[in-house]
Design a protein around this motif. Structure first.
Motif, short mmCIF file in Angstrom:
data_model
loop_
_atom_site.label_atom_id
_atom_site.label_comp_id
_atom_site.label_asym_id
_atom_site.label_seq_id
_atom_site.Cartn_x
_atom_site.Cartn_y
_atom_site.Cartn_z
N LEU A 1 43.83 45.03 40.41
CA LEU A 1 42.67 45.39 41.21
C LEU A 1 41.56 44.34 41.13
N ILE A 2 41.37 43.71 39.99
CA ILE A 2 40.29 42.74 39.83
C ILE A 2 40.54 41.50 40.66
N GLY A 3 41.75 41.01 40.67
CA GLY A 3 42.09 39.83 41.48
C GLY A 3 41.89 40.08 42.96
N LYS A 4 42.34 41.24 43.43
CA LYS A 4 42.16 41.57 44.85
C LYS A 4 40.69 41.75 45.19
N SER A 5 39.94 42.34 44.27
CA SER A 5 38.51 42.56 44.50
C SER A 5 37.76 41.22 44.57
N LEU A 6 38.07 40.31 43.66
CA LEU A 6 37.43 38.99 43.68
C LEU A 6 37.76 38.23 44.96
#
Length: 114
Positions: free
Chosen positions: A50-55
Motif C-alpha cells: 500500500l505504501i508504494g502505491k500511495s507514494l
C-alpha cells in the motif's frame, strides 16, 4: 601618463574589456529570475504494498508549482522496470528517477512495530 593614454593598444584593451563585461552581463539577465517548470522525472514502483502505491499516486498527481509559475515543477512519468527508467534517463531527457524498493512497505511496518 600621457603616453599611456595615447597608446592605441591600451585604449583598445580597455574598450574590449568593457564590451566583454557588458555582453556577459546581458547574457546572464534571463537566468536571474528563472523558475523550474515541467522537469521530467521518472518513478519506478517495485513495491506491491500500500505504501508504494500511495507514494506513486501522490507523486503522479502532485501539481506543486514554483512561485510565479504557470506549470507544475515536475512532470512525472511512471515506468514498470528500472531498465526502462534508465533508458529514459539516458535518451529521453529525464533528469532523475525515483525508485521505490520492493520491501518498502515491510520495512515501514517493521519500523512502526519497534
Amino acid at each position: 601618463m600621457k603616453r599611456i593614454l595615447k597608446n592605441k593598444f591600451f585604449a583598445f584593451a580597455v574598450l574590449a574589456t568593457l564590451l566583454v563585461t557588458l555582453i556577459m552581463t546581458l547574457a546572464q539577465l534571463p537566468t536571474a529570475k528563472s523558475t523550474i517548470q515541467n522537469v521530467p522525472v521518472g518513478i519506478v514502483n517495485q513495491d506491491q504494498g500500500l505504501i508504494g502505491k500511495s507514494l506513486t499516486n501522490k507523486a503522479m498527481h502532485n501539481k506543486t508549482k514554483a512561485a510565479h509559475a504557470d506549470h507544475p515543477m515536475f512532470k512525472w512519468y511512471e515506468y514498470k522496470t528500472v531498465k526502462a527508467a534508465n533508458h529514459a534517463l539516458s535518451f529521453n531527457g529525464n533528469y532523475a528517477t525515483v525508485i521505490i524498493p520492493k520491501d518498502l512497505s515491510q520495512s515501514v511496518q517493521t519500523v512502526g512495530q519497534t
